[in-house]
Design a protein around this motif. Structure first.
Motif, PDB file in Angstrom:
ATOM      1  N   GLY A  43       0.788  -1.219   0.000  1.00  0.00           N
ATOM      2  CA  GLY A  43       0.000   0.000   0.000  1.00  0.00           C
ATOM      3  C   GLY A  43       0.822   1.272   0.000  1.00  0.00           C
ATOM      4  N   PHE A  44       2.145   1.164  -0.006  1.00  0.00           N
ATOM      5  CA  PHE A  44       3.020   2.328  -0.034  1.00  0.00           C
ATOM      6  C   PHE A  44       3.394   2.672  -1.470  1.00  0.00           C
ATOM      7  N   ASP A  45       3.830   3.897  -1.674  1.00  0.00           N
ATOM      8  CA  ASP A  45       4.278   4.299  -3.010  1.00  0.00           C
ATOM      9  C   ASP A  45       5.605   3.644  -3.374  1.00  0.00           C
ATOM     10  N   GLU A  46       6.445   3.425  -2.369  1.00  0.00           N
ATOM     11  CA  GLU A  46       7.738   2.795  -2.623  1.00  0.00           C
ATOM     12  C   GLU A  46       8.263   2.180  -1.332  1.00  0.00           C
ATOM     13  N   ILE A  47       9.023   1.111  -1.492  1.00  0.00           N
ATOM     14  CA  ILE A  47       9.768   0.505  -0.381  1.00  0.00           C
ATOM     15  C   ILE A  47      11.235   0.528  -0.788  1.00  0.00           C
TER      16      ILE A  47
ATOM     17  N   LYS B 126       1.566  -6.979  10.105  1.00  0.00           N
ATOM     18  CA  LYS B 126       1.670  -5.947  11.134  1.00  0.00           C
ATOM     19  C   LYS B 126       1.679  -4.552  10.515  1.00  0.00           C
ATOM     20  N   VAL B 127       2.465  -4.379   9.455  1.00  0.00           N
ATOM     21  CA  VAL B 127       2.529  -3.069   8.797  1.00  0.00           C
ATOM     22  C   VAL B 127       1.192  -2.733   8.143  1.00  0.00           C
TER      23      VAL B 127
ATOM     24  N   LEU C 135      10.169   1.690  12.620  1.00  0.00           N
ATOM     25  CA  LEU C 135       9.842   0.266  12.661  1.00  0.00           C
ATOM     26  C   LEU C 135      10.811  -0.497  13.547  1.00  0.00           C
ATOM     27  N   GLY C 136      12.017   0.037  13.683  1.00  0.00           N
ATOM     28  CA  GLY C 136      13.046  -0.522  14.556  1.00  0.00           C
ATOM     29  C   GLY C 136      13.938   0.604  15.025  1.00  0.00           C
ATOM     30  N   ARG C 137      14.453   0.510  16.232  1.00  0.00           N
ATOM     31  CA  ARG C 137      15.287   1.578  16.775  1.00  0.00           C
ATOM     32  C   ARG C 137      15.936   1.095  18.060  1.00  0.00           C
ATOM     33  N   LYS C 138      16.896   1.872  18.557  1.00  0.00           N
ATOM     34  CA  LYS C 138      17.469   1.688  19.878  1.00  0.00           C
ATOM     35  C   LYS C 138      17.008   2.853  20.728  1.00  0.00           C
ATOM     36  N   LYS C 139      16.091   2.594  21.643  1.00  0.00           N
ATOM     37  CA  LYS C 139      15.583   3.647  22.520  1.00  0.00           C
ATOM     38  C   LYS C 139      16.661   4.032  23.524  1.00  0.00           C
ATOM     39  N   LEU C 140      16.942   5.320  23.629  1.00  0.00           N
ATOM     40  CA  LEU C 140      17.932   5.831  24.562  1.00  0.00           C
ATOM     41  C   LEU C 140      17.252   6.673  25.632  1.00  0.00           C
ATOM     42  N   LYS C 141      17.958   6.833  26.748  1.00  0.00           N
ATOM     43  CA  LYS C 141      17.450   7.624  27.863  1.00  0.00           C
ATOM     44  C   LYS C 141      16.189   6.969  28.442  1.00  0.00           C
ATOM     45  N   ASN C 142      16.178   6.816  29.717  1.00  0.00           N
ATOM     46  CA  ASN C 142      15.062   6.178  30.401  1.00  0.00           C
ATOM     47  C   ASN C 142      13.947   7.193  30.640  1.00  0.00           C
ATOM     48  N   VAL C 143      13.194   7.463  29.592  1.00  0.00           N
ATOM     49  CA  VAL C 143      12.095   8.425  29.685  1.00  0.00           C
ATOM     50  C   VAL C 143      10.812   7.757  29.220  1.00  0.00           C
ATOM     51  N   ASP C 144       9.711   8.259  29.720  1.00  0.00           N
ATOM     52  CA  ASP C 144       8.412   7.734  29.324  1.00  0.00           C
ATOM     53  C   ASP C 144       8.095   8.126  27.888  1.00  0.00           C
ATOM     54  N   GLU C 145       7.519   7.199  27.169  1.00  0.00           N
ATOM     55  CA  GLU C 145       7.027   7.479  25.821  1.00  0.00           C
ATOM     56  C   GLU C 145       5.522   7.254  25.834  1.00  0.00           C
ATOM     57  N   PHE C 146       4.773   8.289  25.518  1.00  0.00           N
ATOM     58  CA  PHE C 146       3.330   8.231  25.679  1.00  0.00           C
ATOM     59  C   PHE C 146       2.674   7.504  24.507  1.00  0.00           C
ATOM     60  N   PRO C 147       1.757   6.598  24.799  1.00  0.00           N
ATOM     61  CA  PRO C 147       1.066   5.889  23.716  1.00  0.00           C
ATOM     62  C   PRO C 147       0.152   6.822  22.939  1.00  0.00           C
ATOM     63  N   ILE C 148      -0.015   6.516  21.673  1.00  0.00           N
ATOM     64  CA  ILE C 148      -0.965   7.232  20.835  1.00  0.00           C
ATOM     65  C   ILE C 148      -2.326   6.581  21.054  1.00  0.00           C
TER      66      ILE C 148
ATOM     67  N   SER D  20      16.217   8.328  20.178  1.00  0.00           N
ATOM     68  CA  SER D  20      16.467   6.981  19.678  1.00  0.00           C
ATOM     69  C   SER D  20      17.640   6.975  18.716  1.00  0.00           C
ATOM     70  N   TYR D  21      18.331   5.847  18.662  1.00  0.00           N
ATOM     71  CA  TYR D  21      19.355   5.601  17.653  1.00  0.00           C
ATOM     72  C   TYR D  21      18.831   4.582  16.643  1.00  0.00           C
ATOM     73  N   TRP D  22      19.565   4.481  15.556  1.00  0.00           N
ATOM     74  CA  TRP D  22      19.340   3.592  14.420  1.00  0.00           C
ATOM     75  C   TRP D  22      18.306   4.164  13.458  1.00  0.00           C
ATOM     76  N   THR D  23      18.596   3.967  12.199  1.00  0.00           N
ATOM     77  CA  THR D  23      17.628   4.244  11.130  1.00  0.00           C
ATOM     78  C   THR D  23      17.482   2.990  10.274  1.00  0.00           C
ATOM     79  N   ILE D  24      17.413   1.846  10.933  1.00  0.00           N
ATOM     80  CA  ILE D  24      17.358   0.575  10.196  1.00  0.00           C
ATOM     81  C   ILE D  24      16.051   0.403   9.434  1.00  0.00           C
ATOM     82  N   GLY D  25      14.999   1.097   9.874  1.00  0.00           N
ATOM     83  CA  GLY D  25      13.740   1.003   9.161  1.00  0.00           C
ATOM     84  C   GLY D  25      12.723   1.983   9.708  1.00  0.00           C
ATOM     85  N   TYR D  26      12.047   2.685   8.812  1.00  0.00           N
ATOM     86  CA  TYR D  26      11.005   3.618   9.251  1.00  0.00           C
ATOM     87  C   TYR D  26      10.021   3.878   8.118  1.00  0.00           C
ATOM     88  N   LEU D  27       8.824   4.291   8.486  1.00  0.00           N
ATOM     89  CA  LEU D  27       7.833   4.771   7.535  1.00  0.00           C
ATOM     90  C   LEU D  27       7.999   6.279   7.432  1.00  0.00           C
TER      91      LEU D  27
END
Length: 613
Positions: free
Chosen positions: A346-350, A454-455, A474-487, A499-506
């Motif tokens: 369903g995306f324009d490109e991968i 899942k996607v 889609l994947g990352r290394k979460k840094l710093k022990n902080v709360d992340e609020f759910p959507i 966060s670190y890493w750009t291994i995958g994202y929309l």
């Protein structure tokens, strides 16, 4: 219950003399070729080796295994054993997928090669009474399995077979010498230890007085090959060899149940209990690598989940250690495997970012994307080895004044410049082609089971909620022990923190525009530092203040859908980004200034496997 709960872990199998990445560019054998030579060699001191192979009876019981049968039967074909000394008995029942026709096709192709091949295919009722799903293990199903195993044992004895070798139809014996290795152990009853994508395997270290699983101190050392040998254990299941020449084997049975049996009606527990009652020791052998098995799913899952789990297993196996063994499962030429029609979900490109010289990664990514039915475009990465001062001047690249990597205490590397520019050119491409939404993947990712579903489901929830977003990790290394609020509007999404890493994202078009329009080339930082700056979650204000507009809507899936194939200090870890040379600029780094920018998260420095481009 057949299902046991284990903590998820990375597969570990110690491989001596691993091939380095540098060797991939030479005329040396490929990693897979070297791994096969190393793992599957076989020698024996058997003084009877000049005689015919002993006869082996192999019963195979199939239910809804169309996803694994092409690979299972290929492993059977490849067993390094005289096929004219092998009897096959294949039973298929209570199945509603294409397993029966696959069996017919395979048997038609190989029947003449074996001593005998007998099939029993029941196309009648596909369900058991009282089952909640196709993965349910009801009392009737356990009894049916016991009945089949007992019938197989009787058949093997009646034809005076020397051995009976039980193999579940989704256990993939990648080692061609499996039968020979097991025979050499000279045990009445022995199982080859099989790996899975978790700590689950085909033996129990212990069993309590109620017949339930008990984790023993020896379990992980055996499972992780920290100790090697043939070990007595409480229970083996799924795949095992019985030596019918030994007198003690005459006391083995599956049915009828003993009058004093007091545990749950579970076929593997019943068998283990009976063996214990007659003094037959169960053994598991891990002296060599044998193969893999999937983790059993609970009855809340579907056949589609089961198929997805097997695809995930195949992907994990072909990833190099410590994840898998770097060997691709092969499929039988006699079975026409169902091929998924590639889609862009369903995306324009991968986009898949890959360095032209990293043909090993390109090859692997093409295979795992094909397995999942994903259509994609390889996007050639900017190679740091081709960069120089002229390129920097042409592109207007300057490092952010005062930038020092928060963990390694250095300036930018040439690899980080190449990595940034690879992503930057994709953002540019999205804008130029007016794409609404795209997927960006790097070439060193591991996909979680059911990634495609899942996607797809996530995008459906986002659309239904009319949620605005720019970038979703889609994947990352979460840094710093902080709360992340759910959507709250969309299940499975959170506001992304640092966060670190750009291994995958929309990425949306608006996200690409925000990332490009901030003029990042004139004040460059690593791309995985830049993105958190742009959604205003970077902990170092001195860096963030250089970018006036920091309104990128940055979110993340939770739990994550992808992970890196290897982490820092793993065997076979190699980063074209982190190991490249540093961009030599005039930066004065003294102890005081380093302390000002250092982030107090000691664990991150060890695990930071940044963008391997």
């Amino acid at each position: 219950m057949r299902l046991n709960i284990f903590c998820v872990c990375i597969l570990f199998f110690p491989l001596q003399g691993c091939v380095t990445k540098q060797a991939l560019a030479t005329d040396e054998p490929s990693y897979e070729e070297s791994a096969r030579q190393r793992l599957f060699s076989y020698t024996t001191d058997n003084k009877f080796s000049e005689y015919l192979d002993e006869t082996v009876f192999i019963p195979i019981f199939v239910r809804n295994k169309e996803h694994s049968l092409p690979y299972f039967f290929k492993a059977i074909e490849d067993l390094d054993y005289d096929k004219k000394r092998i009897y096959l008995w294949i039973v298929c029942d209570h199945t509603k997928d294409d397993s029966a026709s696959q069996i017919d096709a395979w048997v038609s192709g190989v029947r003449s090669q074996y001593k005998s091949v007998e099939t029993e295919i029941d196309t009648g009722a596909w369900h058991y009474p009282g089952q909640k799903s196709d993965l349910s293990w009801t009392t009737e199903r356990h009894l049916r399995m016991l009945e089949l195993r007992q019938r197989a044992l009787i058949k093997a004895r009646e034809m005076w077979a020397d051995y009976i070798f039980y193999v579940d139809a989704d256990n993939i014996l990648m080692n061609p010498s499996t039968i020979r290795h097991l025979i050499d152990k000279n045990k009445v009853l022995v199982a080859p230890m099989l790996y899975s994508p978790s700590s689950y395997t085909n033996f129990w270290g212990g069993m309590n007085n109620q017949g339930y699983y008990v984790r023993t101190d020896e379990y992980f050392p055996i499972r992780n090959n920290e100790i090697n040998g043939t070990f007595p254990v409480a229970l083996i299941h799924s795949t095992y060899l019985i030596d019918l020449r030994k007198r003690k084997s005459r006391e083995i049975q599956f049915l009828p149940l003993r009058k004093d049996y007091k545990y749950d009606l579970d076929d593997i527990i019943i068998f283990a209990s009976h063996c214990k009652s007659v003094g037959v020791e169960m053994y598991v052998d891990n002296t060599v690598f044998y193969g893999y098995m999937p983790v059993p799913l609970d009855e809340s899952k579907s056949l589609e989940d089961d198929s997805d789990a097997f695809i995930h297993l195949r992907m994990e196996v072909m990833t190099e250690p410590p994840v898998g063994v770097g060997i691709e499962m092969q499929k039988s030429a006699y079975i026409q495997e169902k091929v998924l029609t590639p889609t862009k979900l369903g995306f324009d490109e991968i986009y898949v970012i890959n360095l032209k010289r990293r043909k090993d990664r390109r090859s692997r990514m093409k295979k795992v994307l094909k397995m999942q039915g994903i259509d994609y475009t390889i996007f050639d990465a900017v190679d740091s080895k081709t960069l120089g001062e002229d390129y920097l001047a042409e592109m207007g690249i300057n490092m952010l004044p005062g930038f020092i990597d928060p963990y390694s205490q250095r300036t930018l590397t040439w690899g980080e410049i190449g990595c940034f520019m690879s992503h930057f050119h994709i953002w540019d491409d999205v804008i130029e082609k007016n794409y609404a939404h795209v997927v960006v993947l790097e070439d060193d990712v591991r996909f979680q089971p059911s990634f495609v579903r899942k996607v797809t489901d996530l995008m459906g929830r986002i659309k239904a909620a009319n949620l605005k977003w720019d970038l979703i990790y889609l994947g990352r290394k979460k840094l710093k022990n902080v709360d992340e609020f759910p959507i709250t509007e969309v299940e499975g999404l959170v506001e992304a923190g640092y966060s670190y890493w750009t291994i995958g994202y929309l990425l949306s078009k608006s996200g690409a525009e925000k990332l490009k329009d901030a003029d990042p080339l004139s004040r460059m930082v690593p791309v995985d530092e830049y993105i958190p700056i742009m959604f205003d979650k970077h902990p170092i204000d001195e860096y963030s203040e250089n970018f006036a507009r920091r309104d990128l809507i940055g979110l993340s899936v939770d739990p994550l859908y992808i992970y890196p194939t290897h982490y820092t200090k793993d065997v076979n870890y190699f980063s074209d980004t982190e190991t490249s040379s540093v961009w030599e600029v005039d930066v004065n780094v003294n102890d005081e200034s380093a302390d000002d920018v250092k982030i107090t998260d000691d664990k991150v420095a060890h695990h930071r496997a940044k963008n391997e481009l």
